[in-house]
Design an enzyme around this catalytic site. Structure first.
Site, PDB file in Angstrom:
ATOM      1  N   TYR A 170       0.859  -1.203   0.000  1.00  0.00           N
ATOM      2  CA  TYR A 170       0.000   0.000   0.000  1.00  0.00           C
ATOM      3  C   TYR A 170       0.892   1.249   0.000  1.00  0.00           C
ATOM      4  O   TYR A 170       0.507   2.313  -0.479  1.00  0.00           O
ATOM      5  CB  TYR A 170      -0.960  -0.034   1.197  1.00  0.00           C
ATOM      6  CG  TYR A 170      -2.127   0.923   1.078  1.00  0.00           C
ATOM      7  CD1 TYR A 170      -3.027   0.834   0.012  1.00  0.00           C
ATOM      8  CD2 TYR A 170      -2.337   1.931   2.019  1.00  0.00           C
ATOM      9  CE1 TYR A 170      -4.099   1.716  -0.099  1.00  0.00           C
ATOM     10  CE2 TYR A 170      -3.410   2.810   1.920  1.00  0.00           C
ATOM     11  CZ  TYR A 170      -4.283   2.695   0.857  1.00  0.00           C
ATOM     12  OH  TYR A 170      -5.341   3.569   0.749  1.00  0.00           O
ATOM     13  N   LYS A 184      -2.672   8.690   3.223  1.00  0.00           N
ATOM     14  CA  LYS A 184      -3.933   8.547   3.979  1.00  0.00           C
ATOM     15  C   LYS A 184      -3.732   9.000   5.430  1.00  0.00           C
ATOM     16  O   LYS A 184      -4.660   9.522   6.049  1.00  0.00           O
ATOM     17  CB  LYS A 184      -4.446   7.105   3.935  1.00  0.00           C
ATOM     18  CG  LYS A 184      -4.942   6.655   2.558  1.00  0.00           C
ATOM     19  CD  LYS A 184      -6.150   7.426   2.072  1.00  0.00           C
ATOM     20  CE  LYS A 184      -6.731   6.836   0.797  1.00  0.00           C
ATOM     21  NZ  LYS A 184      -7.736   7.685   0.165  1.00  0.00           N
TER      22      LYS A 184
HETATM   23  P1  NAD Z   1     -12.022   4.583  -8.053  1.00  0.00           P
HETATM   24  O1  NAD Z   1     -10.883   4.372  -8.990  1.00  0.00           O
HETATM   25  O2  NAD Z   1     -13.351   4.172  -8.498  1.00  0.00           O
HETATM   26  O3  NAD Z   1     -12.068   6.103  -7.570  1.00  0.00           O
HETATM   27  C1  NAD Z   1     -10.947   6.940  -7.516  1.00  0.00           C
HETATM   28  C2  NAD Z   1     -11.347   8.230  -8.213  1.00  0.00           C
HETATM   29  O4  NAD Z   1     -10.322   9.206  -8.097  1.00  0.00           O
HETATM   30  C3  NAD Z   1     -11.624   8.017  -9.702  1.00  0.00           C
HETATM   31  O5  NAD Z   1     -12.960   8.374  -9.987  1.00  0.00           O
HETATM   32  C4  NAD Z   1     -10.659   8.983 -10.382  1.00  0.00           C
HETATM   33  O6  NAD Z   1     -11.242   9.580 -11.525  1.00  0.00           O
HETATM   34  C5  NAD Z   1     -10.423  10.003  -9.271  1.00  0.00           C
HETATM   35  N1  NAD Z   1      -9.202  10.786  -9.465  1.00  0.00           N
HETATM   36  C6  NAD Z   1      -7.920  10.329  -9.546  1.00  0.00           C
HETATM   37  N2  NAD Z   1      -7.100  11.362  -9.746  1.00  0.00           N
HETATM   38  C7  NAD Z   1      -7.861  12.487  -9.769  1.00  0.00           C
HETATM   39  C8  NAD Z   1      -7.593  13.882  -9.963  1.00  0.00           C
HETATM   40  N3  NAD Z   1      -6.351  14.328 -10.163  1.00  0.00           N
HETATM   41  N4  NAD Z   1      -8.635  14.760  -9.931  1.00  0.00           N
HETATM   42  C9  NAD Z   1      -9.889  14.321  -9.740  1.00  0.00           C
HETATM   43  N5  NAD Z   1     -10.223  13.017  -9.563  1.00  0.00           N
HETATM   44  C10 NAD Z   1      -9.207  12.126  -9.593  1.00  0.00           C
HETATM   45  O7  NAD Z   1     -11.581   3.797  -6.720  1.00  0.00           O
HETATM   46  P2  NAD Z   1     -12.228   3.771  -5.260  1.00  0.00           P
HETATM   47  O8  NAD Z   1     -11.634   2.561  -4.640  1.00  0.00           O
HETATM   48  O9  NAD Z   1     -13.700   3.915  -5.342  1.00  0.00           O
HETATM   49  O10 NAD Z   1     -11.577   5.023  -4.539  1.00  0.00           O
HETATM   50  C11 NAD Z   1     -12.319   6.070  -3.928  1.00  0.00           C
HETATM   51  C12 NAD Z   1     -11.653   6.484  -2.614  1.00  0.00           C
HETATM   52  O11 NAD Z   1     -11.800   5.430  -1.669  1.00  0.00           O
HETATM   53  C13 NAD Z   1     -10.153   6.745  -2.730  1.00  0.00           C
HETATM   54  O12 NAD Z   1      -9.802   7.816  -1.885  1.00  0.00           O
HETATM   55  C14 NAD Z   1      -9.558   5.448  -2.182  1.00  0.00           C
HETATM   56  O13 NAD Z   1      -8.247   5.614  -1.670  1.00  0.00           O
HETATM   57  C15 NAD Z   1     -10.555   5.182  -1.063  1.00  0.00           C
HETATM   58  N6  NAD Z   1     -10.541   3.818  -0.522  1.00  0.00           N
HETATM   59  C16 NAD Z   1     -10.646   2.743  -1.346  1.00  0.00           C
HETATM   60  C17 NAD Z   1     -10.631   1.446  -0.816  1.00  0.00           C
HETATM   61  C18 NAD Z   1     -10.727   0.242  -1.701  1.00  0.00           C
HETATM   62  O14 NAD Z   1     -10.414  -0.864  -1.236  1.00  0.00           O
HETATM   63  N7  NAD Z   1     -11.175   0.377  -2.940  1.00  0.00           N
HETATM   64  C19 NAD Z   1     -10.511   1.270   0.566  1.00  0.00           C
HETATM   65  C20 NAD Z   1     -10.417   2.396   1.389  1.00  0.00           C
HETATM   66  C21 NAD Z   1     -10.435   3.680   0.829  1.00  0.00           C
END
Ligand code: NAD
Length: 256
Positions: free
Chosen positions: A156, A163
């Site tokens: 990670y 984070k």
């Molecule tokens: P996802 O890829 O669907 O979403 C990430 C989003 O970030 C995308 O829509 C992308 O377009 C956007 N993005 C990236 N760079 C960008 C920029 N410069 N400007 C604007 N938008 C931008 O994946 P996700 O897993 O749904 O992630 C959403 C959030 O949840 C993130 O912060 C991720 O770290 C967090 N998260 C995810 C998980 C997991 O296991 N998937 C767990 C905990 C937290």
């Protein structure tokens, strides 16, 4: 009972139907929220416009958070539709896939460190700062974190460090915006397979171990996260701010 009736919420970070932001939008829409959406780039524009339509929204604005000026422009454009609103959901993070493939020290570079912090953490405070004067009393700001902020999760890497910055950001922004009676929280979600997470080396192992070792031995769904997001943006959670709320089937309490 519709917990978000009369609330206007801006959703960022939808890229497809597997996105956590999509699950949040779905739950918020079911709870009567009026929604607006952002899209990251032109490639995503048509898709996010069709999602917005699906959620009965005609507000779909571009925003690449890499540059502060884009965030300023976002709220200027949003103000043409909504003079004031009730909160936003920040579901944005990015790191090059190479950052998730190898040992932390082997992968890290100054440029990547800055880029990841800029997109995953700084953008949250920048959005809070630039929307401050448009937010209603009892507005709620929400971001997404992961246990890798506190504990080492192999591969990670840099995202865990970013984070940790984001979680600290939540507390400082909450303190600053408390005077305006605006709340700021994060959901720390269990692992969900999305276009961002599947690039992490051994992500399937993380998912497997998580399901085996959580008190509730089930995968977390984007609907689970969406329902908690509804609560945190509703008036039922007035009194909760600066918190990291775990939606992970209890995984974070386990040791062995
Ligand atoms: P996802 O890829 O669907 O979403 C990430 C989003 O970030 C995308 O829509 C992308 O377009 C956007 N993005 C990236 N760079 C960008 C920029 N410069 N400007 C604007 N938008 C931008 O994946 P996700 O897993 O749904 O992630 C959403 C959030 O949840 C993130 O912060 C991720 O770290 C967090 N998260 C995810 C998980 C997991 O296991 N998937 C767990 C905990 C937290």
């Amino acid at each position: 009972m519709k917990l978000l009736a009369g609330k206007k919420i801006l959703i960022t970070g939808v890229s497809n139907k597997f996105s956590i932001a999509f699950g949040i939008a779905e739950s918020m829409y079911q709870h009567g929220a009026e929604l607006a959406f952002t899209y990251f780039n032109e490639r995503l524009k048509k898709r996010i416009q069709s999602f917005a339509k699906f959620f009965n929204s005609h507000i779909c604005l571009p925003c690449d958070v890499t540059h502060d000026s884009n965030i300023t422009k976002l709220f200027l454009q949003l103000s043409k539709y909504w003079k004031t609103f009730d909160g936003f959901v920040h579901c944005i993070a990015f790191a090059k896939s190479e950052q998730f493939k190898d040992d932390y020290l082997k992968s890290i570079s100054k440029d990547d460190f800055q880029e990841v912090h800029n997109i995953a953490s700084y953008s949250f405070v920048s959005m809070a700062q630039k929307s401050k004067n448009m937010l209603n009393k009892n507005a709620s700001l929400l971001t997404l974190s992961y246990l890798g902020a506190l504990r080492v999760v192999p591969y990670y890497n840099i995202m865990g460090v970013a984070k940790a910055s984001l979680e600290s950001n939540v507390r400082y922004i909450a303190y600053s915006m408390g005077k305006q009676e605006i709340r700021v929280n994060a959901i720390s979600s269990g692992p969900v397979k999305t276009s961002s997470s599947h690039v992490i080396k051994n992500f399937h192992q993380i998912l497997k171990k998580y399901c085996k070792n959580s008190p509730i031995r089930q995968p977390i769904t984007i609907q689970n996260i969406g329902n908690t997001a509804v609560f945190l943006c509703s008036n039922l959670s007035i009194g909760i701010t600066g918190q990291i709320i775990y939606v992970d089937n209890g995984f974070n309490i386990t040791a062995i």
